[in-house]
Design a protein around this motif. Structure first.
Motif, PDB file in Angstrom:
ATOM      1  N   ARG A   1      -3.372  -8.705   8.991  1.00  0.00           N
ATOM      2  CA  ARG A   1      -2.564  -8.514   7.779  1.00  0.00           C
ATOM      3  C   ARG A   1      -1.937  -9.850   7.387  1.00  0.00           C
ATOM      4  O   ARG A   1      -1.676 -10.717   8.220  1.00  0.00           O
ATOM      5  CB  ARG A   1      -1.465  -7.480   8.029  1.00  0.00           C
ATOM      6  N   TYR A   2      -1.687  -9.944   6.072  1.00  0.00           N
ATOM      7  CA  TYR A   2      -1.093 -11.175   5.560  1.00  0.00           C
ATOM      8  C   TYR A   2       0.403 -11.234   5.927  1.00  0.00           C
ATOM      9  O   TYR A   2       1.147 -10.264   5.733  1.00  0.00           O
ATOM     10  CB  TYR A   2      -1.190 -11.226   4.040  1.00  0.00           C
TER      11      TYR A   2
ATOM     12  N   ASN B   1       1.891  -8.141   4.362  1.00  0.00           N
ATOM     13  CA  ASN B   1       1.385  -6.990   5.128  1.00  0.00           C
ATOM     14  C   ASN B   1       0.091  -6.376   4.583  1.00  0.00           C
ATOM     15  O   ASN B   1      -0.382  -5.367   5.098  1.00  0.00           O
ATOM     16  CB  ASN B   1       2.456  -5.880   5.202  1.00  0.00           C
ATOM     17  N   GLN B   2      -0.401  -6.962   3.534  1.00  0.00           N
ATOM     18  CA  GLN B   2      -1.675  -6.426   2.994  1.00  0.00           C
ATOM     19  C   GLN B   2      -2.785  -6.649   4.009  1.00  0.00           C
ATOM     20  O   GLN B   2      -2.862  -7.696   4.649  1.00  0.00           O
ATOM     21  CB  GLN B   2      -2.027  -7.131   1.671  1.00  0.00           C
TER      22      GLN B   2
ATOM     23  N   TYR C   1      -6.109  -4.359  -6.268  1.00  0.00           N
ATOM     24  CA  TYR C   1      -5.141  -3.982  -5.245  1.00  0.00           C
ATOM     25  C   TYR C   1      -3.931  -3.319  -5.905  1.00  0.00           C
ATOM     26  O   TYR C   1      -3.377  -2.336  -5.400  1.00  0.00           O
ATOM     27  CB  TYR C   1      -4.724  -5.217  -4.455  1.00  0.00           C
TER      28      TYR C   1
ATOM     29  N   LEU D   1     -10.017  -0.520   0.453  1.00  0.00           N
ATOM     30  CA  LEU D   1      -8.760   0.015   1.011  1.00  0.00           C
ATOM     31  C   LEU D   1      -8.563   1.471   0.597  1.00  0.00           C
ATOM     32  O   LEU D   1      -8.760   1.818  -0.581  1.00  0.00           O
ATOM     33  CB  LEU D   1      -7.606  -0.845   0.489  1.00  0.00           C
TER      34      LEU D   1
ATOM     35  N   GLU E   1      -5.599   2.875   5.468  1.00  0.00           N
ATOM     36  CA  GLU E   1      -4.214   2.555   5.831  1.00  0.00           C
ATOM     37  C   GLU E   1      -3.423   3.854   5.999  1.00  0.00           C
ATOM     38  O   GLU E   1      -3.649   4.815   5.248  1.00  0.00           O
ATOM     39  CB  GLU E   1      -3.567   1.743   4.691  1.00  0.00           C
TER      40      GLU E   1
END
Lengths: 626, 136
Positions: A107-108, A123-124, B91, B113, B135
């Motif tokens: 994560r970033y 956190n991406q 995103y 994602l 996620e």
């Protein structure tokens, strides 16, 4: 073997230049890659050095809870991101910091990427496309990967941030193709030039070999007989440029009575017969032996001496094979024979023409002795030197239409009108010079070429007679000629069933050797007379000719030898001889011709002696047209 | 899951351009989400990759007919589309709870994602190869 300049260029220079240009091209590519490698390493080392300093400052200021600190404190994140942005430079497109969460996902933490659309959020999730991140975590060493699969990226560095012996995050730097592209733009024109040179040379090489291939293909066609697919005469001279006859027997092969096949069955059947015979000959010789179609039904065979110690075995094998061969063509069953003249020592001859002449003479003997025979040259015999040159000239003249006939008028003594013309053979040699028959006929008398020449003269005579119905022609033949079956057959084929034409032809017979077998000559003359031809005895009073001829042979005309006519007005002996000949001829019911009359005095004297016909330069010279 | 990404990247080299690769990824993801062999897709508002290379996806003209809606923007999204499964192309689209997942390019890399709860809301079950992209 002669190597021409063009061959050297084709075989060596063009390939060498092509290889050299290709080597230069590939060397250049390799050099270019080396340059890229050095630049890449330099850029990486430069960046790694910066990362090292950045990480050292982090070690001083932060503990191993850096990730939590950044996530929880936006101010710290902002500060660190700003510091990170300072490291980016022009060569790095994306610069970021990642951490690995409990699930192993990356994560970033920070992203210093200038382009907002490309910048990730804290956190991406980061989808890894290679192992370098994991390896960096594991080994605590920085990792580099070449991004071959990603179009816009060139190289990526994963630099682990190690604090207290623990990897807490990884710095990621993506180099773009910008640097690469800049170098490529500089080097591309040079590369393109090298590429085009190599490509051009390769095409040249390809074209050169295609041309060579086509050249040899065409050349092969030019050297091979289209009907029988054996070599033609042209090949023989080319072959002899590179090969000696030392290891070969030379054979001259001729199909017996082949003309009859053509006349009776047609040329298509004739062609089939030739093909069948060639096939049979080839099945009786080895690959090393060379069969050449020398003329219509005439072949030369060069037999490799390794095959057999004795040439007779090979020749006999071929002769028997053809004799036993049943040729079927268009519902016809044909049996052929052939005659072979062998020269077992062709290398002893001065040149190929002489070697062929020897074989041709043997062939002539084989033909004269009844055909379907093999005659071999006796080594003890000497070669006649001049003959070889003549024979090549004559063959050339035959092929190139250099055989000519002149016509000399023969006058009636009483009316002074032209009664007939004597056909006189002339040959035009390669230099365009007219050669009289005495200069070339003796050397070819016992060869097949002589028969070919006779056929040409007869053909020209017939053409003239057909064109000029008012003309009577005299044609010269040797006494041996009328004993030769081939020539007799030629005359039969020409005049049989055409008595009207034959009546206008006189065969003038001349003897070169003493003839003893008058009975055979008499039979031959009878055969000619049956065809309707008149017979004259030429050059009477000289050489071997004697009165016995007149008694034994059915002669119509006597031609008194020119040497006797000369000075007849002054030479009493000559005068008396002519007087006796005229008297004797008349008693035998023969016409008398006086030839070689060159003066008015000679002319008046022979008229006074009572000759019937007159011929000579005084009255009329030979002309090519009548 | 890296294998999936690798395959997709490999497809990129085979397909020779980004558009074809994008279409291949969309096909893979949409078929997994809809569990249909030939899902019907409504594109709001435009997607060059799918319009050019739809693959197994059947592009329909209205949300009513669609199994899923691929969005390039959420602005003025038709009411009928709101009832359908929404799939983003940025995103930022994921900020909207209705969007179950997204496929987008970032830093020259393809990113996929999904959010687990959103998938569950639509009762979507993806196979294990997609785990890396989900996620919590």
């Amino acid at each position: 073997m002669k190597i021409s300049r063009s061959f050297i260029i084709l075989a060596f220079v063009i390939p060498l230049v092509t290889i050299a240009s290709m080597v230069i091209y590939f060397e250049f590519i390799e050099a270019k890659e080396s340059v890229f490698k050095i630049i890449k390493e330099h850029l990486i080392m430069q960046k790694v050095s910066l990362f090292q300093k950045y990480v050292e400052s982090m070690e001083k200021n932060y503990g191993d809870n850096l990730a939590e600190l950044i996530i929880d404190n936006p101010n710290i994140a902002y500060e660190l991101e700003s510091d990170l942005a300072l490291l980016q430079g022009d060569d790095v497109k994306y610069l970021y910091m990642l951490y690995r969460d409990e699930d192993g996902k990356y994560r970033y933490l920070l992203d210093a990427t200038k382009d907002e659309n490309e910048r990730a959020f804290l956190n991406q999730k980061f989808d890894t496309e290679s192992d370098i991140w994991q390896t960096a975590y594991k080994t605590k060493q920085y990792q580099v990967t070449q991004q071959n699969a990603l179009e816009t990226l060139w190289v990526t560095i994963a630099y682990p941030i190690v604090i207290n012996q623990k990897v807490i995050a990884v710095l990621g730097a993506d180099f773009t193709y910008d640097v690469y592209t800049q170098i490529v733009n500089i080097l591309n024109p040079i590369e393109t030039i090298f590429f085009y040179i190599s490509f051009f040379m390769f095409i040249m090489l390809l074209l050169a070999y295609i041309l060579v291939y086509l050249y040899y293909k065409t050349r092969k066609k030019a050297l091979v007989d289209s009907l029988t697919h054996v070599y033609n005469r042209q090949y023989l001279s080319e072959f002899l440029e590179t090969t000696s006859l030392q290891n070969y027997y030379l054979m001259m092969i001729d199909l017996d009575n082949f003309k009859l096949v053509n006349d009776n069955y047609g040329h298509d059947v004739g062609d089939d017969v030739l093909v069948a015979v060639v096939k049979e000959i080839k099945s009786n010789i080895r690959h090393e032996d060379i069969l050449i179609r020398f003329g219509g039904e005439e072949f030369i065979l060069l037999v490799d001496k390794k095959e057999s110690k004795e040439s007779i075995r090979v020749a006999e094998r071929i002769r028997k094979a053809i004799m036993n061969l049943d040729i079927e063509s268009r519902n016809n069953k044909i049996n052929m024979t052939l005659s072979i003249g062998v020269n077992p020592f062709p290398y002893s001859a001065k040149n190929i023409e002489e070697a062929i002449k020897i074989a041709d003479e043997q062939l002539y003997i084989a033909k004269s002795s009844g055909r379907n025979r093999v005659e071999i040259f006796d080594e003890a015999k000497k070669y006649e030197s001049e003959a070889s040159n003549r024979i090549s000239d004559i063959r050339f003249a035959i092929d190139e239409g250099g055989i000519k006939c002149a016509f000399q008028p023969i006058f009636h003594a009483k009316t002074n009108e032209i009664r007939k013309y004597e056909m006189l053979l002339r040959m035009m040699n390669k230099e365009g010079k007219i050669i009289p028959p005495n200069n070339f006929l003796p050397s070819i008398r016992h060869t097949q070429v002589y028969i070919s020449l006779t056929a040409i003269v007869l053909e020209k005579g017939v053409q003239t007679l057909q064109k000029r119905p008012d003309v009577h022609l005299s044609i010269n033949l040797d006494i041996q000629d009328i004993l030769n079956e081939d020539i007799l057959e030629l005359l039969r084929l020409t005049f049989k069933g055409n008595k009207e034409l034959a009546k206008r032809v006189t065969i003038e017979i001349l003897e070169h050797e003493e003839i003893t077998n008058f009975e055979i000559i008499s039979q031959s003359i009878s055969k000619l007379k049956e065809l309707g031809l008149l017979i004259a005895l030429d050059d009477f009073g000289s050489g071997y000719a004697n009165f016995r001829y007149m008694i034994n042979l059915d002669i119509d005309i006597l031609k008194i030898d020119g040497s006797i006519i000369k000075n007849v007005d002054k030479d009493k002996t000559a005068y008396n001889i002519i007087k006796a000949i005229v008297s004797f001829g008349k008693s035998m019911n023969m016409k008398i011709v006086a030839e070689h009359i060159e003066t008015k005095e000679e002319y008046e004297t022979v008229i006074a002696l009572g000759v019937d016909y007159l011929q000579g330069y005084y009255l009329g010279r030979p002309e090519f047209e009548i | 899951m890296r294998a999936l990404l690798f395959i997709l990247i490999c497809i990129r080299t085979v397909f020779a351009n980004d558009v074809a690769l994008e279409s291949a990824i969309f096909n893979k993801v949409i078929i997994a989400v809809t569990t249909k062999e030939y899902p019907e897709v409504y594109i709001y508002k435009e997607n060059k990759a799918l319009e050019q290379f739809p693959g197994k996806l059947k592009i329909v003209n209205s949300c009513k007919e669609a199994d899923i809606v691929i969005i390039t923007t959420l602005k003025n999204l038709p009411e009928a589309c709101k009832e359908k499964i929404l799939f983003g192309t940025r995103y930022s689209h994921l900020r909207d709870n209705r969007v179950v997942g997204a496929f987008f390019w970032q830093k020259g890399r393809p990113n996929i994602l999904f959010y687990k709860r959103r998938l569950e809301r639509y009762n979507i079950k993806l196979d294990a190869s997609f785990d890396k992209y989900i996620e919590k």
